[in-house]
Design a protein around this motif. Sequence first.
Motif, PDB file in Angstrom:
ATOM      1  N   ASP A   1      36.931  36.370  30.005  1.00 14.77           N
ATOM      2  CA  ASP A   1      38.204  37.048  30.273  1.00 14.77           C
ATOM      3  C   ASP A   1      39.381  36.072  30.220  1.00 14.77           C
ATOM      4  O   ASP A   1      40.527  36.483  30.013  1.00 14.77           O
TER       5      ASP A   1
ATOM      6  N   LYS B   1      49.873  40.278  33.658  1.00 11.75           N
ATOM      7  CA  LYS B   1      49.456  41.601  33.161  1.00 11.75           C
ATOM      8  C   LYS B   1      47.941  41.779  33.198  1.00 11.75           C
ATOM      9  O   LYS B   1      47.445  42.897  33.104  1.00 11.75           O
ATOM     10  N   ARG B   2      47.202  40.668  33.325  1.00  9.24           N
ATOM     11  CA  ARG B   2      45.742  40.715  33.191  1.00  9.24           C
ATOM     12  C   ARG B   2      44.996  40.293  34.453  1.00  9.24           C
ATOM     13  O   ARG B   2      43.774  40.154  34.421  1.00  9.24           O
TER      14      ARG B   2
ATOM     15  N   GLU C   1      44.074  41.745  37.165  1.00  4.78           N
ATOM     16  CA  GLU C   1      43.038  42.646  37.678  1.00  4.78           C
ATOM     17  C   GLU C   1      41.807  42.697  36.789  1.00  4.78           C
ATOM     18  O   GLU C   1      40.763  43.218  37.209  1.00  4.78           O
ATOM     19  N   THR C   2      41.908  42.160  35.569  1.00  2.91           N
ATOM     20  CA  THR C   2      40.772  42.212  34.637  1.00  2.91           C
ATOM     21  C   THR C   2      40.107  40.850  34.458  1.00  2.91           C
ATOM     22  O   THR C   2      39.166  40.722  33.676  1.00  2.91           O
ATOM     23  N   LEU C   3      40.601  39.832  35.175  1.00  2.73           N
ATOM     24  CA  LEU C   3      40.037  38.493  35.048  1.00  2.73           C
ATOM     25  C   LEU C   3      38.837  38.348  35.977  1.00  2.73           C
ATOM     26  O   LEU C   3      38.979  38.253  37.200  1.00  2.73           O
ATOM     27  N   ASP C   4      37.653  38.345  35.387  1.00  2.00           N
ATOM     28  CA  ASP C   4      36.434  38.264  36.176  1.00  2.00           C
ATOM     29  C   ASP C   4      35.469  37.215  35.618  1.00  2.00           C
ATOM     30  O   ASP C   4      35.141  36.239  36.281  1.00  2.00           O
TER      31      ASP C   4
END
Length: 368
Positions: free
Chosen positions: A140, A130-131, A133-136
């Motif tokens: 994160d 679910k995450r 695309e936000t793991l940078d």
Amino acid sequence: MQQNRYFRNLDWWLVIAILGLVGIGICLIASATHSFAVATGKAWHVERQSLFLMIDLVLVIFSLRFDYRLLKDIATPLYIFNIVLLLAVMFLGHSQLGAQRWIQIGPLSIQPSEFSKAIMIVCLAGFLNKRLETLDSFTDYLPAMAYVFFPFVLVMKQPDLGTSLVFMAILLGMLLISGFKVKWLMYMSGALIALMPALWHILKEYQKNRIRVFLNPELDPFGAGYHVIQSKIAIGSGLLAGKGWFLGTQSQLNFLPENHTDFIFAVAGEEFGFIGILVILLLYLIVIWRGLTIALNAEDDFGTLLAVGITFMFMFHVLVNIGMTAGIMPVTGVPLPFMSYGVSSLTTNMLLAGLLLNINMRRQQLQF
């Protein structure tokens, strides 16, 4: 017709390797428990392991008919169930060998921490999926680490250092495939090394003894070092072709403790020799190779995360178990997948292998 196509697209390399390991495992369990069987007149361990193998095979075949992607929707309820299960061990479990890890259900003694590994793989895969695309940045990834930390602590409280370290191996594999940078891993490893003096005081005394004995088994040759010394003797005495099935003196004369569970690899070395060990290692390499291949070719990110988590778990178990029996790693009580006696461990590993097959079969769906 479609179901038949599914089963024709099984990963037969993986199926053959796992069945080979299970078959060798049952043969070794029969040898390791031979003296018990003679004394009681019953091959209890072999019969029990074989019975649950049959049950597990049915469960795996049945599970292949379900789409693994449905697991995404129940990841959160599974996580809650996992926490409740581990808490139940603390309050309702019974002690064995100095640890409170088992729950008695009628005639069965269940080890929830074994099933907890499989549940953790599914839950963490759903959490990260679910995450993605936000793991940078490094921060994160902190929620994923916290997600694993709570069940990790509950397992450590049992105490079960081996299983808690398996959680770390699963987390490591999934983080790396999700884009976690190697340099961050190096920084964390450095910090862990710096904290080791403080972490030493957290360990139980028997865990400290295992580390001391790992560095010098002769420190306590008739106590904490006894397992490792006897294991190395058994493996070394097998030479090239082994002493023969049921003919290993260390195992048959009960010099080798836990020879049907944690130290079953030593029985293989003594009775089947270097050639037998090579065959076993080859089968494990096939399992790891197919697991990584399935991960890389999975149809979706969730399937990739699942396959990586499963493969890293198998890899960790094999490396640590063989390492401790050979005396190059501390004894942590990690069983050898598909071979060590234990119905909880066998069922968990078979269901996870079935999940790998499921992921690969669904990838083939696009070719119908």
